[in-house]
Motif scaffolding. Structure first.
Motif, PDB file in Angstrom:
ATOM      1  N   THR A 132       4.002  38.902  99.978  1.00 28.40           N
ATOM      2  CA  THR A 132       3.505  37.692  99.338  1.00 28.40           C
ATOM      3  C   THR A 132       3.839  36.466 100.176  1.00 28.40           C
ATOM      4  O   THR A 132       3.072  35.502 100.206  1.00 28.40           O
ATOM      5  CB  THR A 132       4.098  37.533  97.924  1.00 28.40           C
ATOM      6  OG1 THR A 132       5.519  37.508  97.997  1.00 28.40           O
ATOM      7  CG2 THR A 132       3.660  38.677  97.026  1.00 28.40           C
ATOM      8  N   SER A 133       4.966  36.498 100.886  1.00 28.94           N
ATOM      9  CA  SER A 133       5.345  35.361 101.734  1.00 28.94           C
ATOM     10  C   SER A 133       4.303  35.106 102.814  1.00 28.94           C
ATOM     11  O   SER A 133       3.959  33.956 103.120  1.00 28.94           O
ATOM     12  CB  SER A 133       6.712  35.612 102.379  1.00 28.94           C
ATOM     13  OG  SER A 133       7.718  35.704 101.405  1.00 28.94           O
ATOM     14  N   GLN A 134       3.779  36.178 103.420  1.00 34.53           N
ATOM     15  CA  GLN A 134       2.760  36.032 104.452  1.00 34.53           C
ATOM     16  C   GLN A 134       1.467  35.470 103.866  1.00 34.53           C
ATOM     17  O   GLN A 134       0.798  34.643 104.489  1.00 34.53           O
ATOM     18  CB  GLN A 134       2.502  37.372 105.132  1.00 34.53           C
ATOM     19  CG  GLN A 134       3.654  37.856 106.003  1.00 34.53           C
ATOM     20  CD  GLN A 134       3.469  39.298 106.431  1.00 34.53           C
ATOM     21  OE1 GLN A 134       3.327  40.196 105.596  1.00 34.53           O
ATOM     22  NE2 GLN A 134       3.450  39.535 107.733  1.00 34.53           N
ATOM     23  N   ALA A 135       1.103  35.938 102.671  1.00 33.44           N
ATOM     24  CA  ALA A 135      -0.106  35.429 102.027  1.00 33.44           C
ATOM     25  C   ALA A 135       0.033  33.951 101.681  1.00 33.44           C
ATOM     26  O   ALA A 135      -0.893  33.155 101.892  1.00 33.44           O
ATOM     27  CB  ALA A 135      -0.414  36.252 100.780  1.00 33.44           C
ATOM     28  N   VAL A 136       1.189  33.562 101.153  1.00 30.33           N
ATOM     29  CA  VAL A 136       1.436  32.153 100.830  1.00 30.33           C
ATOM     30  C   VAL A 136       1.354  31.298 102.092  1.00 30.33           C
ATOM     31  O   VAL A 136       0.760  30.210 102.090  1.00 30.33           O
ATOM     32  CB  VAL A 136       2.806  31.992 100.137  1.00 30.33           C
ATOM     33  CG1 VAL A 136       3.222  30.524 100.101  1.00 30.33           C
ATOM     34  CG2 VAL A 136       2.756  32.568  98.730  1.00 30.33           C
ATOM     35  N   ALA A 137       1.930  31.791 103.195  1.00 33.78           N
ATOM     36  CA  ALA A 137       1.897  31.032 104.444  1.00 33.78           C
ATOM     37  C   ALA A 137       0.465  30.783 104.909  1.00 33.78           C
ATOM     38  O   ALA A 137       0.139  29.692 105.404  1.00 33.78           O
ATOM     39  CB  ALA A 137       2.685  31.771 105.526  1.00 33.78           C
ATOM     40  N   LEU A 138      -0.417  31.772 104.750  1.00 31.62           N
ATOM     41  CA  LEU A 138      -1.818  31.590 105.140  1.00 31.62           C
ATOM     42  C   LEU A 138      -2.512  30.563 104.240  1.00 31.62           C
ATOM     43  O   LEU A 138      -3.288  29.728 104.720  1.00 31.62           O
ATOM     44  CB  LEU A 138      -2.560  32.919 105.093  1.00 31.62           C
ATOM     45  CG  LEU A 138      -2.303  33.865 106.265  1.00 31.62           C
ATOM     46  CD1 LEU A 138      -2.914  35.238 105.981  1.00 31.62           C
ATOM     47  CD2 LEU A 138      -2.879  33.294 107.563  1.00 31.62           C
ATOM     48  N   CYS A 139      -2.236  30.617 102.943  1.00 32.96           N
ATOM     49  CA  CYS A 139      -2.835  29.635 102.038  1.00 32.96           C
ATOM     50  C   CYS A 139      -2.352  28.225 102.361  1.00 32.96           C
ATOM     51  O   CYS A 139      -3.136  27.261 102.326  1.00 32.96           O
ATOM     52  CB  CYS A 139      -2.514  29.991 100.586  1.00 32.96           C
ATOM     53  SG  CYS A 139      -3.456  31.409  99.957  1.00 32.96           S
ATOM     54  N   GLU A 140      -1.082  28.089 102.691  1.00 29.70           N
ATOM     55  CA  GLU A 140      -0.548  26.780 103.069  1.00 29.70           C
ATOM     56  C   GLU A 140      -1.162  26.303 104.376  1.00 29.70           C
ATOM     57  O   GLU A 140      -1.420  25.111 104.561  1.00 29.70           O
ATOM     58  CB  GLU A 140       0.973  26.851 103.185  1.00 29.70           C
ATOM     59  CG  GLU A 140       1.673  27.028 101.839  1.00 29.70           C
ATOM     60  CD  GLU A 140       3.172  27.205 101.983  1.00 29.70           C
ATOM     61  OE1 GLU A 140       3.626  27.641 103.071  1.00 29.70           O
ATOM     62  OE2 GLU A 140       3.894  26.901 101.008  1.00 29.70           O
ATOM     63  N   GLU A 141      -1.391  27.229 105.290  1.00 33.15           N
ATOM     64  CA  GLU A 141      -1.966  26.877 106.585  1.00 33.15           C
ATOM     65  C   GLU A 141      -3.422  26.423 106.455  1.00 33.15           C
ATOM     66  O   GLU A 141      -3.823  25.417 107.051  1.00 33.15           O
ATOM     67  CB  GLU A 141      -1.871  28.084 107.522  1.00 33.15           C
ATOM     68  CG  GLU A 141      -2.474  27.870 108.898  1.00 33.15           C
ATOM     69  CD  GLU A 141      -2.359  29.109 109.775  1.00 33.15           C
ATOM     70  OE1 GLU A 141      -3.087  29.180 110.787  1.00 33.15           O
ATOM     71  OE2 GLU A 141      -1.545  30.016 109.451  1.00 33.15           O
ATOM     72  N   PHE A 142      -4.226  27.146 105.665  1.00 30.84           N
ATOM     73  CA  PHE A 142      -5.654  26.854 105.588  1.00 30.84           C
ATOM     74  C   PHE A 142      -5.992  25.772 104.566  1.00 30.84           C
ATOM     75  O   PHE A 142      -6.992  25.073 104.716  1.00 30.84           O
ATOM     76  CB  PHE A 142      -6.433  28.132 105.281  1.00 30.84           C
ATOM     77  CG  PHE A 142      -6.677  28.985 106.489  1.00 30.84           C
ATOM     78  CD1 PHE A 142      -7.862  28.871 107.211  1.00 30.84           C
ATOM     79  CD2 PHE A 142      -5.715  29.885 106.935  1.00 30.84           C
ATOM     80  CE1 PHE A 142      -8.094  29.645 108.334  1.00 30.84           C
ATOM     81  CE2 PHE A 142      -5.932  30.665 108.055  1.00 30.84           C
ATOM     82  CZ  PHE A 142      -7.123  30.541 108.763  1.00 30.84           C
ATOM     83  N   GLN A 160       9.718  46.383  98.518  1.00 34.42           N
ATOM     84  CA  GLN A 160      11.050  45.946  98.141  1.00 34.42           C
ATOM     85  C   GLN A 160      11.265  44.459  98.460  1.00 34.42           C
ATOM     86  O   GLN A 160      12.309  44.044  98.962  1.00 34.42           O
ATOM     87  CB  GLN A 160      12.131  46.808  98.823  1.00 34.42           C
ATOM     88  CG  GLN A 160      12.031  48.281  98.451  1.00 34.42           C
ATOM     89  CD  GLN A 160      13.215  49.105  98.899  1.00 34.42           C
ATOM     90  OE1 GLN A 160      14.368  48.708  98.691  1.00 34.42           O
ATOM     91  NE2 GLN A 160      12.960  50.247  99.518  1.00 34.42           N
ATOM     92  N   GLU A 161      10.242  43.661  98.137  1.00 39.42           N
ATOM     93  CA  GLU A 161      10.375  42.206  98.316  1.00 39.42           C
ATOM     94  C   GLU A 161      11.428  41.624  97.376  1.00 39.42           C
ATOM     95  O   GLU A 161      12.074  40.628  97.698  1.00 39.42           O
ATOM     96  CB  GLU A 161       9.032  41.522  98.049  1.00 39.42           C
ATOM     97  CG  GLU A 161       8.119  41.455  99.239  1.00 39.42           C
ATOM     98  CD  GLU A 161       7.008  40.445  99.022  1.00 39.42           C
ATOM     99  OE1 GLU A 161       7.219  39.251  99.346  1.00 39.42           O
ATOM    100  OE2 GLU A 161       5.942  40.843  98.529  1.00 39.42           O
ATOM    101  N   LYS A 162      11.527  42.213  96.177  1.00 39.46           N
ATOM    102  CA  LYS A 162      12.504  41.774  95.172  1.00 39.46           C
ATOM    103  C   LYS A 162      12.250  40.318  94.782  1.00 39.46           C
ATOM    104  O   LYS A 162      11.166  39.796  94.992  1.00 39.46           O
ATOM    105  CB  LYS A 162      13.933  42.007  95.681  1.00 39.46           C
ATOM    106  CG  LYS A 162      14.193  43.473  96.024  1.00 39.46           C
ATOM    107  CD  LYS A 162      15.606  43.709  96.519  1.00 39.46           C
ATOM    108  CE  LYS A 162      15.815  45.176  96.844  1.00 39.46           C
ATOM    109  NZ  LYS A 162      17.174  45.448  97.363  1.00 39.46           N
TER     110      LYS A 162
END
Length: 266
Positions: A132-142, A160-162
């Motif tokens: 989810t961190s990678q997905a959030v980073a892309l949304c913040e970038e675009f 196991q993102e927890k």
């Protein structure tokens, strides 16, 4: 709150063949689902506009994977899809999010604007965009209104993102929909990580996940995963997941405090 419950069509793609579209839709209707997510490799994509009029089911999304070499296939889906406005997009051009993934989004987002589509990024275990961190980073970038995120309880658990509450808070500004599954961490599961099971099986506590979403006011649709490794009777698995999900909703409505956990004592 009673959420629209959809099921991904993977459950109908069994080890010995694929159920026809009519059988898929009839099973979903009989077991009480409101819709389905279709895989981009389904031979029935052109039939999507017929599904709602004929069976009363919404096609909430089409699930699509981008890998290097699939540029034309992916673009064609975005250019030709009818009867569905959301594409759940898994990115897997490398061991992490790459510039190929970014260029793909740069190419697809104008198509979304022109055709009224939305992308829901789909974090996927063992793919380049797996958290989810990678997905959030892309949304913040675009920073694009047509770029959102699917929170997939199965892949969050398998990875196991927890930190469930923190991850939901981070995803919340872009949360499009939620996918869940029964699951247990096992080398016999998908990718050697975790099994995909009906909602009344496994060790993943979906009741707590749904409680966390309810507290944040989530009112969207929920999708259930399925996979050929589940085995058994497809219709029976559909019914089991439906019954388990509605039972969780009823318990949450009566006792929302049950879904608030404390730390483990060990």
């Amino acid at each position: 709150m009673k959420h629209p419950l959809h099921h991904m069509d993977f459950i109908f793609q069994t080890a010995i063949g694929t159920y026809p579209l009519a059988a898929q839709c009839e099973m979903l209707v009989e077991t009480g689902y409101q819709g389905l997510t279709m895989s981009a490799w389904s031979k029935d994509l052109k039939s999507i506009p017929l599904i709602k009029p004929k069976w009363g089911l919404d096609v909430g999304a089409v699930y699509l994977i981008y890998r290097e070499g699939l540029e034309s296939f992916v673009t064609n889906i975005f250019e030709t899809i009818e009867g569905c406005t959301t594409i759940e997009l898994a990115l897997h051009s490398g061991d992490e999010v790459t510039d190929l993934d970014r260029r793909t989004l740069e190419r697809l987002l104008p198509i979304c604007e022109r055709r009224g589509l939305e992308i829901a990024l789909y974090p996927h275990a063992r793919y380049g965009m797996q958290t989810t961190s990678q997905a959030v980073a892309l949304c913040e970038e675009f920073k694009h209104s047509r770029l959102n995120i699917v929170f997939n309880g199965y892949h969050w658990y398998a990875n196991q993102e927890k930190a469930l509450e923190q991850r939901l808070d981070a995803v919340w500004p872009w949360l499009k929909q939620v996918n869940i599954a029964g699951s247990r961490r096992s080398p016999l599961g998908w990718g050697g990580l975790a099994t995909i099971e009906p909602l009344d099986e496994g060790e993943m506590d979906n009741f707590v996940l749904m409680g966390s979403l309810e507290r944040r006011g989530f009112d969207g649709r929920v999708g259930v995963l399925g996979w050929e490794s589940m085995g058994g009777d497809v219709y029976g698995n559909l019914r089991r997941s439906m019954n388990a999900f509605r039972s969780m909703e009823q318990r949450l409505a009566a006792h929302p405090e049950w879904a608030v956990l404390t730390e483990l004592p060990y």
